[in-house]
Design a protein around this motif. Structure first.
Motif, PDB file in Angstrom:
ATOM      1  N   SER A  17       0.820  -1.213   0.000  1.00 34.46           N
ATOM      2  CA  SER A  17       0.000   0.000   0.000  1.00 34.46           C
ATOM      3  C   SER A  17       0.847   1.252   0.000  1.00 34.46           C
ATOM      4  O   SER A  17       1.835   1.352   0.719  1.00 34.46           O
ATOM      5  CB  SER A  17      -0.909  -0.001   1.230  1.00 34.46           C
ATOM      6  OG  SER A  17      -1.590   1.228   1.327  1.00 34.46           O
ATOM      7  N   ASP A  18       0.425   2.212  -0.804  1.00 35.64           N
ATOM      8  CA  ASP A  18       1.156   3.474  -0.882  1.00 35.64           C
ATOM      9  C   ASP A  18       1.085   4.247   0.420  1.00 35.64           C
ATOM     10  O   ASP A  18       1.951   5.079   0.704  1.00 35.64           O
ATOM     11  CB  ASP A  18       0.584   4.346  -2.004  1.00 35.64           C
ATOM     12  CG  ASP A  18       0.855   3.735  -3.363  1.00 35.64           C
ATOM     13  OD1 ASP A  18      -0.119   3.548  -4.111  1.00 35.64           O
ATOM     14  OD2 ASP A  18       2.014   3.445  -3.665  1.00 35.64           O
ATOM     15  N   GLU A  19       0.061   3.998   1.218  1.00 32.30           N
ATOM     16  CA  GLU A  19      -0.065   4.739   2.472  1.00 32.30           C
ATOM     17  C   GLU A  19       1.039   4.394   3.458  1.00 32.30           C
ATOM     18  O   GLU A  19       1.280   5.141   4.400  1.00 32.30           O
ATOM     19  CB  GLU A  19      -1.428   4.448   3.140  1.00 32.30           C
ATOM     20  CG  GLU A  19      -2.618   5.093   2.424  1.00 32.30           C
ATOM     21  CD  GLU A  19      -3.056   4.287   1.213  1.00 32.30           C
ATOM     22  OE1 GLU A  19      -3.975   4.728   0.519  1.00 32.30           O
ATOM     23  OE2 GLU A  19      -2.471   3.233   0.974  1.00 32.30           O
ATOM     24  N   GLN A 411      -5.060  14.129  -8.953  1.00 30.37           N
ATOM     25  CA  GLN A 411      -5.599  14.550  -7.663  1.00 30.37           C
ATOM     26  C   GLN A 411      -6.808  15.465  -7.826  1.00 30.37           C
ATOM     27  O   GLN A 411      -7.797  15.366  -7.095  1.00 30.37           O
ATOM     28  CB  GLN A 411      -4.521  15.294  -6.872  1.00 30.37           C
ATOM     29  CG  GLN A 411      -3.649  14.413  -5.998  1.00 30.37           C
ATOM     30  CD  GLN A 411      -2.809  15.252  -5.073  1.00 30.37           C
ATOM     31  OE1 GLN A 411      -1.866  15.905  -5.513  1.00 30.37           O
ATOM     32  NE2 GLN A 411      -3.158  15.246  -3.808  1.00 30.37           N
ATOM     33  N   LEU A 416      -8.264  10.880  -4.992  1.00 31.79           N
ATOM     34  CA  LEU A 416      -6.999  10.280  -4.578  1.00 31.79           C
ATOM     35  C   LEU A 416      -6.117  11.316  -3.899  1.00 31.79           C
ATOM     36  O   LEU A 416      -6.069  12.475  -4.300  1.00 31.79           O
ATOM     37  CB  LEU A 416      -6.255   9.693  -5.788  1.00 31.79           C
ATOM     38  CG  LEU A 416      -6.932   8.529  -6.516  1.00 31.79           C
ATOM     39  CD1 LEU A 416      -6.117   8.109  -7.735  1.00 31.79           C
ATOM     40  CD2 LEU A 416      -7.123   7.348  -5.571  1.00 31.79           C
ATOM     41  N   SER A 417      -5.393  10.881  -2.859  1.00 28.30           N
ATOM     42  CA  SER A 417      -4.457  11.765  -2.156  1.00 28.30           C
ATOM     43  C   SER A 417      -3.110  11.782  -2.884  1.00 28.30           C
ATOM     44  O   SER A 417      -2.867  10.991  -3.808  1.00 28.30           O
ATOM     45  CB  SER A 417      -4.251  11.294  -0.709  1.00 28.30           C
ATOM     46  OG  SER A 417      -3.589  10.045  -0.694  1.00 28.30           O
ATOM     47  N   ILE A 419      -0.327  10.818  -1.724  1.00 27.18           N
ATOM     48  CA  ILE A 419       0.341   9.545  -1.481  1.00 27.18           C
ATOM     49  C   ILE A 419      -0.182   8.485  -2.435  1.00 27.18           C
ATOM     50  O   ILE A 419       0.587   7.669  -2.961  1.00 27.18           O
ATOM     51  CB  ILE A 419       0.117   9.091  -0.029  1.00 27.18           C
ATOM     52  CG1 ILE A 419       0.719  10.100   0.950  1.00 27.18           C
ATOM     53  CG2 ILE A 419       0.724   7.702   0.210  1.00 27.18           C
ATOM     54  CD1 ILE A 419       2.213  10.280   0.790  1.00 27.18           C
ATOM     55  N   GLU A 420      -1.460   8.510  -2.712  1.00 31.23           N
ATOM     56  CA  GLU A 420      -2.080   7.469  -3.538  1.00 31.23           C
ATOM     57  C   GLU A 420      -1.723   7.576  -5.012  1.00 31.23           C
ATOM     58  O   GLU A 420      -1.884   6.602  -5.753  1.00 31.23           O
ATOM     59  CB  GLU A 420      -3.600   7.504  -3.364  1.00 31.23           C
ATOM     60  CG  GLU A 420      -4.057   7.075  -1.989  1.00 31.23           C
ATOM     61  CD  GLU A 420      -5.557   7.266  -1.801  1.00 31.23           C
ATOM     62  OE1 GLU A 420      -6.200   6.353  -1.251  1.00 31.23           O
ATOM     63  OE2 GLU A 420      -6.074   8.323  -2.203  1.00 31.23           O
ATOM     64  N   VAL A 421      -1.249   8.723  -5.461  1.00 34.42           N
ATOM     65  CA  VAL A 421      -0.888   8.862  -6.877  1.00 34.42           C
ATOM     66  C   VAL A 421       0.606   8.613  -7.098  1.00 34.42           C
ATOM     67  O   VAL A 421       1.112   8.792  -8.214  1.00 34.42           O
ATOM     68  CB  VAL A 421      -1.274  10.259  -7.423  1.00 34.42           C
ATOM     69  CG1 VAL A 421      -2.766  10.458  -7.355  1.00 34.42           C
ATOM     70  CG2 VAL A 421      -0.536  11.368  -6.661  1.00 34.42           C
ATOM     71  N   GLN A 422       1.318   8.186  -6.049  1.00 37.41           N
ATOM     72  CA  GLN A 422       2.753   7.939  -6.187  1.00 37.41           C
ATOM     73  C   GLN A 422       3.063   6.732  -7.073  1.00 37.41           C
ATOM     74  O   GLN A 422       4.204   6.537  -7.484  1.00 37.41           O
ATOM     75  CB  GLN A 422       3.384   7.739  -4.809  1.00 37.41           C
ATOM     76  CG  GLN A 422       3.352   8.959  -3.911  1.00 37.41           C
ATOM     77  CD  GLN A 422       3.975  10.161  -4.581  1.00 37.41           C
ATOM     78  OE1 GLN A 422       5.067  10.082  -5.111  1.00 37.41           O
ATOM     79  NE2 GLN A 422       3.256  11.274  -4.564  1.00 37.41           N
ATOM     80  N   LYS A 488      -5.083   3.037 -12.907  1.00 38.44           N
ATOM     81  CA  LYS A 488      -4.182   2.850 -11.782  1.00 38.44           C
ATOM     82  C   LYS A 488      -3.854   1.379 -11.583  1.00 38.44           C
ATOM     83  O   LYS A 488      -2.684   1.011 -11.399  1.00 38.44           O
ATOM     84  CB  LYS A 488      -4.802   3.417 -10.503  1.00 38.44           C
ATOM     85  CG  LYS A 488      -3.924   3.186  -9.265  1.00 38.44           C
ATOM     86  CD  LYS A 488      -4.581   3.725  -7.998  1.00 38.44           C
ATOM     87  CE  LYS A 488      -3.683   3.420  -6.783  1.00 38.44           C
ATOM     88  NZ  LYS A 488      -4.280   3.896  -5.522  1.00 38.44           N
ATOM     89  N   GLN A 489      -4.870   0.534 -11.641  1.00 35.27           N
ATOM     90  CA  GLN A 489      -4.650  -0.885 -11.441  1.00 35.27           C
ATOM     91  C   GLN A 489      -3.796  -1.469 -12.564  1.00 35.27           C
ATOM     92  O   GLN A 489      -2.905  -2.307 -12.321  1.00 35.27           O
ATOM     93  CB  GLN A 489      -5.987  -1.631 -11.360  1.00 35.27           C
ATOM     94  CG  GLN A 489      -5.847  -3.075 -10.902  1.00 35.27           C
ATOM     95  CD  GLN A 489      -5.194  -3.181  -9.532  1.00 35.27           C
ATOM     96  OE1 GLN A 489      -5.584  -2.508  -8.583  1.00 35.27           O
ATOM     97  NE2 GLN A 489      -4.169  -4.031  -9.434  1.00 35.27           N
TER      98      GLN A 489
END
Length: 526
Positions: A17-19, A411, A416-417, A419-422, A488-489
């Motif tokens: 997870s990117d988080e 974003q 998506l945050s 962090i989530e787009v990294q 993204k997936q």
């Protein structure tokens, strides 16, 4: 011990997870990591205790065949290592540390050789190293009544003077000027001798620190650090300009034909510990050296000339055939000849068919020309693909700027945050890594002998190339709100796929080198 960049490797190999990681953690050493390096003597590369997937690491983080153990040292760590070695040898030999340091530098920090030679004949060792052991004779500044300096002839009663253990005394000003010039010259020789003629006593570091100013002493200390690293086979400076970290890697030179010791500095620069060049996995150093020489050598131009031109039979000028006719006229000497047999055209009146008759010399020349042409075409094929991936890697680096804009755009049009787009950034990281790997696979393949193993290697190479292009296509797709989740997936899956294929190719190649499975067209032992 491996660097903490394992965090980034695991993110690319497994869908963590990117988080779990911040932007800084993903793509460069965090500020906390850098502070730890500065506070500690050595930067050890196996600290992943701040991560939450310890169990995953325990199961997956074993050293692969293409990985090597290494440690990154700070300047402070290098100084401490020197001090520790001096203390250790000083205790064994029972002599003062400043003399031990001089002896170690004389023996290029080979402790075992120094101790063996010292035990055999300490007098000879001390004489050759320029050391006089006498605890009653220490270097200190004193005023000597009636003293006259032999260099400047100064006889001032308040004049500070200095003498080494050899008792050759000079004034402080002359010694300071002498030492300063020696240190500033930096000719690679730090054996600074006493100023007296025919005296080989070495000026030790304590004396230099006593005489020169702080800036000059700091420079001297820097030079000592440089020579210490250069004298150690298992130490190498990071080649990045102004980077002051040192890599320690215990890979002997003899092993460079079976492994590519790629290391990574704190500054994130990846390079080969064996030759100092940027990471060139999977090609071993000897192949890289031959390839660079081949690309730079003018012999390639000569090959082209020998392949595409022929010499005039009269003036020996090189002539290139650009038309269809075999009737040639030299532009320089006007000699008329036949391009097929290179004979005078005047004899081709009714007997032109003689060109088709077997002539051993002519046939041999044709075979040699055909071989030269085939060799050149093969080289150009591999070179063009090598250069293409090199250029693509440079262009892919421009994707970072485009990708950052896409991350901001993603974003804005989704929930998506940051962090989530990294995942976009990580995909570009993997893409650039694969380009560099693919570039060097063509060098490896160029020198491989043709057999079944070569076919397998080229199949893996082709699969990785196709996967890289597919990932690039996904990254270049426009951002649309309704397909963000699906895109993204797809990118995450393809990133893992590409990363695993790259590791698989490197792993198989490295294993083949260790097993001596690969056969090369050149001698890799010399």
């Amino acid at each position: 011990m491996r660097r903490s960049f394992a965090r980034r490797r695991f993110q690319s190999m497994y869908d963590i997870s990117d988080e779990d990681l911040t932007f800084e953690d993903s793509y460069r050493d965090s500020d906390e990591d850098v502070e730890d390096v500065e506070d500690e003597d050595d930067y050890v590369d196996d600290d992943d205790t701040d991560l939450d997937f310890t169990d995953v690491v325990a199961g997956k983080d074993h050293k692969k065949n293409y990985e090597v153990d290494f440690v990154v040292h700070s300047i402070e760590g290098i100084v401490k290592n020197q001090d520790d070695e001096v203390t250790h040898v000083s205790n064994i030999l029972g002599i003062q540390k400043q003399h031990t340091a001089t002896l170690l530098r004389h023996f290029h920090w080979n402790k075992e050789r120094l101790i063996d030679r010292y035990v055999e004949d300490s007098t000879e060792v001390l004489n050759k190293a320029g050391v006089i052991i006498d605890n009653t004779k220490t270097s200190k500044l004193i005023k000597v009544p009636g003293f006259i300096c032999d260099i400047c002839c100064n006889n001032d009663e308040d004049l500070d003077t200095l003498a080494l253990s050899c008792e050759h005394r000079f004034c402080k000003n002359c010694y300071e000027h002498y030492l300063t010039q020696k240190i500033k010259d930096d000719d690679g020789n730090l054996r600074i001798l006493c100023m007296a003629n025919d005296c080989n006593v070495i000026v030790d570091e304590e004396t230099i620190e006593l005489i020169v100013n702080k800036d000059i002493h700091d420079r001297y200390r820097t030079l000592l650090n440089r020579t210490y690293v250069n004298d150690k086979e298992y130490l190498r400076w990071c080649p990045v300009p102004n980077c002051e970290y040192v890599i320690e890697c215990h890979i002997p030179h003899i092993s460079l034909t079976s492994i590519v010791p790629t290391v990574e500095c704190v500054c994130t620069h990846r390079f080969c510990f064996g030759c100092g060049l940027p990471d060139h996995q999977p090609s071993i150093c000897v192949l890289v050296k031959k390839w660079i020489k081949k690309c730079d050598d003018y012999s390639e131009t000569e090959d082209w000339i020998s392949t595409h031109t022929k010499e005039c039979g009269k003036c020996h000028s090189n002539i290139e055939k650009i038309g269809g006719s075999n009737y040639m006229t030299c532009c320089k000497c006007k000699y008329e000849f036949c391009w097929v047999c290179m004979g005078p055209w005047s004899k081709h009146g009714t007997s032109w068919y003689n060109c088709d008759r077997y002539d051993e010399k002519t046939i041999d020349a044709k075979y040699k020309q055909a071989e030269s042409r085939a060799s050149l075409e093969r080289y150009l094929l591999y070179y063009n693909r090598f250069a293409n991936h090199e250029q693509s890697a440079k262009l892919d680096r421009e994707l970072y700027n485009k990708t950052e804009k896409k991350m901001v755009e993603m974003q804005q049009i989704s929930d998506l945050s940051w962090i989530e787009v990294q995942f976009l950034k990580k995909a570009v990281d993997i893409l650039v890594q694969c380009r560099i790997t693919l570039k060097w696979t063509y060098v490896f393949a160029f020198y491989l002998a043709r057999n079944d193993q070569t076919n397998v290697f080229e199949d893996n190479q082709r699969d990785l190339e196709m996967a890289v292009e597919q990932l690039l296509e996904l990254l270049e797709k426009p951002i649309e709100a309704e397909i963000i989740a699906e895109l993204k997936q797809q990118i995450l899956d393809k990133t893992v796929y590409v990363g695993s294929h790259r590791e698989g190719l490197l792993e198989d190649t490295a294993k083949g080198l260790l097993e001596s499975r690969w056969e090369f067209q050149v001698d890799i032992k010399n």
